[in-house]
Scaffold this motif. Structure first.
Motif, PDB file in Angstrom:
ATOM      1  N   ASP A   1      17.110  64.606  17.091  1.00  0.00           N
ATOM      2  CA  ASP A   1      16.025  65.468  17.307  1.00  0.00           C
ATOM      3  C   ASP A   1      15.398  65.570  18.642  1.00  0.00           C
ATOM      4  O   ASP A   1      14.559  66.368  18.916  1.00  0.00           O
ATOM      5  CB  ASP A   1      14.892  65.364  16.212  1.00  0.00           C
ATOM      6  N   ILE A   2      15.861  64.436  19.263  1.00  0.00           N
ATOM      7  CA  ILE A   2      15.298  64.328  20.757  1.00  0.00           C
ATOM      8  C   ILE A   2      16.155  64.971  21.746  1.00  0.00           C
ATOM      9  O   ILE A   2      17.103  64.314  21.916  1.00  0.00           O
ATOM     10  CB  ILE A   2      14.703  62.771  20.895  1.00  0.00           C
ATOM     11  N   PRO A   3      15.878  66.110  22.232  1.00  0.00           N
ATOM     12  CA  PRO A   3      17.021  66.588  23.376  1.00  0.00           C
ATOM     13  C   PRO A   3      16.961  65.518  24.573  1.00  0.00           C
ATOM     14  O   PRO A   3      15.909  65.143  25.179  1.00  0.00           O
ATOM     15  CB  PRO A   3      16.394  67.785  23.749  1.00  0.00           C
ATOM     16  N   ASN A   4      18.118  65.633  25.203  1.00  0.00           N
ATOM     17  CA  ASN A   4      18.299  65.182  26.647  1.00  0.00           C
ATOM     18  C   ASN A   4      17.536  65.780  27.889  1.00  0.00           C
ATOM     19  O   ASN A   4      16.981  66.933  27.428  1.00  0.00           O
ATOM     20  CB  ASN A   4      19.861  64.950  26.774  1.00  0.00           C
TER      21      ASN A   4
ATOM     22  N   GLU B   1       8.830  67.716  29.447  1.00  0.00           N
ATOM     23  CA  GLU B   1       9.518  66.639  28.817  1.00  0.00           C
ATOM     24  C   GLU B   1       8.976  67.019  27.284  1.00  0.00           C
ATOM     25  O   GLU B   1       8.665  68.292  26.956  1.00  0.00           O
ATOM     26  CB  GLU B   1       8.677  65.407  29.119  1.00  0.00           C
ATOM     27  N   PHE B   2       9.059  66.077  26.448  1.00  0.00           N
ATOM     28  CA  PHE B   2       9.197  66.275  24.927  1.00  0.00           C
ATOM     29  C   PHE B   2       8.301  65.840  24.149  1.00  0.00           C
ATOM     30  O   PHE B   2       7.878  64.504  24.419  1.00  0.00           O
ATOM     31  CB  PHE B   2      10.791  65.894  24.473  1.00  0.00           C
ATOM     32  N   LEU B   3       7.485  66.493  23.299  1.00  0.00           N
ATOM     33  CA  LEU B   3       6.386  65.876  22.262  1.00  0.00           C
ATOM     34  C   LEU B   3       7.045  66.169  21.001  1.00  0.00           C
ATOM     35  O   LEU B   3       7.400  67.147  20.349  1.00  0.00           O
ATOM     36  CB  LEU B   3       5.267  66.759  22.578  1.00  0.00           C
ATOM     37  N   TRP B   4       6.522  64.884  20.188  1.00  0.00           N
ATOM     38  CA  TRP B   4       6.872  64.964  18.671  1.00  0.00           C
ATOM     39  C   TRP B   4       5.268  65.051  18.088  1.00  0.00           C
ATOM     40  O   TRP B   4       4.762  63.935  18.117  1.00  0.00           O
ATOM     41  CB  TRP B   4       7.936  64.097  18.105  1.00  0.00           C
ATOM     42  N   LYS B   5       5.110  65.894  17.208  1.00  0.00           N
ATOM     43  CA  LYS B   5       3.753  65.696  16.575  1.00  0.00           C
ATOM     44  C   LYS B   5       4.243  65.400  15.043  1.00  0.00           C
ATOM     45  O   LYS B   5       4.822  65.855  14.311  1.00  0.00           O
ATOM     46  CB  LYS B   5       3.062  67.164  16.446  1.00  0.00           C
ATOM     47  N   GLN B   6       3.337  64.270  14.797  1.00  0.00           N
ATOM     48  CA  GLN B   6       3.553  63.838  13.283  1.00  0.00           C
ATOM     49  C   GLN B   6       2.225  63.895  12.619  1.00  0.00           C
ATOM     50  O   GLN B   6       1.199  63.202  13.366  1.00  0.00           O
ATOM     51  CB  GLN B   6       3.989  62.357  13.396  1.00  0.00           C
ATOM     52  N   ASP B   7       1.970  64.151  11.443  1.00  0.00           N
ATOM     53  CA  ASP B   7       0.893  64.456  10.767  1.00  0.00           C
ATOM     54  C   ASP B   7       1.006  63.396   9.583  1.00  0.00           C
ATOM     55  O   ASP B   7       1.803  62.932   9.094  1.00  0.00           O
ATOM     56  CB  ASP B   7       0.587  65.781  10.248  1.00  0.00           C
ATOM     57  N   PHE B   8      -0.428  63.060   9.181  1.00  0.00           N
ATOM     58  CA  PHE B   8      -0.454  62.271   7.930  1.00  0.00           C
ATOM     59  C   PHE B   8       0.267  62.634   6.747  1.00  0.00           C
ATOM     60  O   PHE B   8      -0.028  64.008   6.618  1.00  0.00           O
ATOM     61  CB  PHE B   8      -1.902  61.687   7.740  1.00  0.00           C
TER      62      PHE B   8
END
Length: 357
Positions: free
Chosen positions: A284-287, A341-348
């Motif tokens: 899921d995390i692109p190079n 760059e890359f951001l991942w958003k995680q919610d509760f």
């Protein structure tokens, strides 16, 4: 290579002049303090992918990599849409992240550390190299069509500044010398400095027995206001493990030690997840565009929302945590321009929200 300890970020009020580009700040809100003062991000890269309106500067982290000559100065920037309707659960499309870096010897800054005083704090700055938007502090492509003295990134910000400020100050509108008015800017977020301290190691806590876990579970049921939880039969440890979010438990325990933390920095480390759900896999995390893998660098904590005054009547901006992944090689592409760059958003998760109540 051993991973360094986690650095915790906290917000503190500072005079704006102390947070300008010359001093290489880590900061929240206000105008971005650009590192490279030319070749700033294009306007198209700073638009929300939901509403197509300009993104607001959220924060920047100054994070040099001293063993790399080209990254002696290095800053990561996060922008977000402050329109609450664009905030979707576990969606990152209303955020953008950029990295920029410079060698110690560069075209903008002195080789030696800057002299820290207000008088010289504006030298150098980005508007010496290109036009800057009066509302958001990003690259401008328009100006006031009447006086051509104030610049903007888009028609939206041109209209806002006219309504808030420029109608009182535009030379073409002056019939007499107006009284001096304080400039208004509701687009920017409240400005703070980000200061850091090293997180203390957690004490070793022995694993609880099944009997102790059951007692904790019974206490949890007794204190819960949830009808669903109160009606569940006690005595099923399988249910306990199913309903408890282990990641959230770990998150709570860690954050409880420093509840005011708004950022956690550990380049190459492991994020502190707020939930066991929506955790990215390696795929899921692109190079990076250079081909190198991206790795975790820092995360933005939900406590930061307490300082941003983003609530609205209908909806509000929200996140569990924002995880920032950057090029593991800190490639030199970021020297001449600003690299995404890359951001991942995680919610509760629903379980986490129940456990918070």
């Amino acid at each position: 290579m051993a991973v360094a300890p986690t650095e915790l970020g906290f917000v503190e009020k500072r005079a704006s002049w102390k947070l300008r580009s010359k001093f290489f700040p880590s900061k929240v809100g206000g105008f971005p303090a650009w590192l490279r003062l030319s070749n700033l991000p294009n306007r198209t890269d700073l638009l929300c992918q939901v509403c197509n309106h300009p993104l607001t500067f959220l924060l920047q982290v100054y994070a040099p990599v001293f063993e790399l000559e080209e990254a002696f100065h290095r800053t990561i920037y996060i922008f977000m849409c402050r329109n609450s309707s664009c905030n979707k659960t576990s969606s990152r499309i209303n955020f953008s992240v950029f990295r920029n870096q410079l060698p110690r010897k560069n075209e903008f800054y002195s080789f030696e550390p800057p002299e820290f005083n207000e008088k010289s704090s504006m030298q150098p700055c980005a508007d010496q190299f290109q036009k800057m938007c009066a509302i958001c502090g990003c690259c401008a492509i328009l100006n006031c069509h009447k006086c051509a003295q104030i610049d903007y990134c888009c028609e939206d910000h041109k209209t806002l500044d006219w309504e808030w400020n420029h109608i009182h100050n535009c030379p073409s509108e002056k019939k007499e010398i107006p009284e001096k008015k304080k400039l208004i800017n509701h687009f920017l977020l409240s400005e703070f400095e980000l200061v850091t301290e090293t997180e203390e190691s957690l004490p070793d806590v022995p694993e609880k027995s099944d009997e102790e876990k059951m007692k904790d579970y019974q206490k949890f049921l007794q204190s819960s206001s949830s009808k669903e939880l109160q009606d569940m039969p006690v005595g099923d440890l399988g249910y306990v493990e199913e309903k408890k979010d282990k990641a959230f438990n770990k998150f709570q325990k860690r954050v409880k030690l420093e509840p005011e933390q708004v950022l956690r920095y550990q380049k190459g480390g492991v994020p502190l997840w707020v939930s066991s759900e929506n955790v990215p896999s390696e795929n899921d995390i692109p190079n990076c565009s250079c081909g190198a893998k991206r790795h975790f660098e820092f995360q933005v904590m939900p406590q930061l929302l307490n300082y941003l005054s983003l609530d609205s009547v209908q909806e509000s901006i929200d996140w569990g945590t924002l995880i920032i992944y950057t090029c593991s090689a800190s490639c030199s592409a970021g020297v001449d321009t600003y690299v995404k760059e890359f951001l991942w958003k995680q919610d509760f998760s629903d379980v986490s929200l129940t456990m918070q109540q």
